[in-house]
Design a protein around this motif. Structure first.
Motif, short mmCIF file in Angstrom:
data_model
loop_
_atom_site.label_atom_id
_atom_site.label_comp_id
_atom_site.label_asym_id
_atom_site.label_seq_id
_atom_site.Cartn_x
_atom_site.Cartn_y
_atom_site.Cartn_z
N LEU A 4 0.83 -1.20 0.00
CA LEU A 4 0.00 0.00 0.00
C LEU A 4 0.86 1.25 0.00
N ALA A 5 1.96 1.21 0.76
CA ALA A 5 2.85 2.37 0.84
C ALA A 5 3.47 2.67 -0.52
N ASP A 6 3.85 1.63 -1.28
CA ASP A 6 4.41 1.83 -2.61
C ASP A 6 3.39 2.51 -3.53
N VAL A 7 2.17 2.00 -3.50
CA VAL A 7 1.11 2.58 -4.33
C VAL A 7 0.84 4.02 -3.91
N ALA A 8 0.81 4.26 -2.60
CA ALA A 8 0.56 5.61 -2.09
C ALA A 8 1.62 6.58 -2.59
N ARG A 9 2.90 6.18 -2.51
CA ARG A 9 3.98 7.06 -2.99
C ARG A 9 3.81 7.34 -4.47
N ALA A 15 -1.19 6.00 2.53
CA ALA A 15 -1.54 4.58 2.49
C ALA A 15 -3.00 4.37 2.92
N GLY A 16 -3.46 5.19 3.87
CA GLY A 16 -4.86 5.11 4.31
C GLY A 16 -5.82 5.40 3.18
N ARG A 35 -5.40 7.87 -9.94
CA ARG A 35 -3.96 7.78 -9.66
C ARG A 35 -3.64 6.49 -8.92
N ILE A 36 -4.50 6.11 -7.99
CA ILE A 36 -4.29 4.87 -7.23
C ILE A 36 -4.42 3.66 -8.14
N ARG A 37 -5.46 3.62 -8.95
CA ARG A 37 -5.63 2.50 -9.90
C ARG A 37 -4.43 2.39 -10.83
#
Length: 128
Positions: A4-9, A15-16, A35-37
């Motif tokens: 999740l942290a990688d995707v968030a960055r 990450a939340g 952006r998340i997708r």
């Protein structure tokens, strides 16, 4: 592994926020969801390519849950889910029946729903 942290960055969010978008628990802006997708899709495929694998020729990918990420990935992901209504109905029926002493005992099995998409074609590469 992509976290999740990688995707968030990658998406420029917390990450939340990624967690909320994946679970569908909160409404997020369309740009943040996109952006998340995109981050999930990009990072996941980058990891597979780095390892010399291609979806679905070398590896099948299945998403757990009905999330929109499965539908909008560059290779639409097959998904397995149990809709919330199907999970909730038996629980409510048991709670309502409990005070009367008529609550059923045992375990109730709920069949998951499989939605086949392009990510689970036949594998052609040998497993190494």
């Amino acid at each position: 592994m992509v976290t999740l942290a990688d995707v968030a960055r990658h998406a420029g969010v917390s990450a939340g926020t990624v967690s909320h978008v994946l679970s569908g628990k909160r409404c997020m802006s369309a740009p943040a969801r996109e952006r998340i997708r995109h981050g999930i899709d990009t990072l996941g495929h980058r990891l597979l390519r780095h390892r010399g694998r291609v979806v679905p020729e070398d590896v099948a990918v299945v998403a757990l849950g009905p999330g929109q990420v499965a539908v909008h990935a560059s290779v639409p992901l097959t998904s397995v889910s149990v809709p919330a209504e199907e999970r909730g109905r038996p629980a409510v029926e048991r709670l309502v029946a409990r005070p009367s002493g008529r609550a059923p005992r045992g375990t109730e099995l709920i069949a998951p729903r499989l939605t086949p998409r392009a990510s689970t074609g036949p594998a052609t590469a040998a497993v190494s």
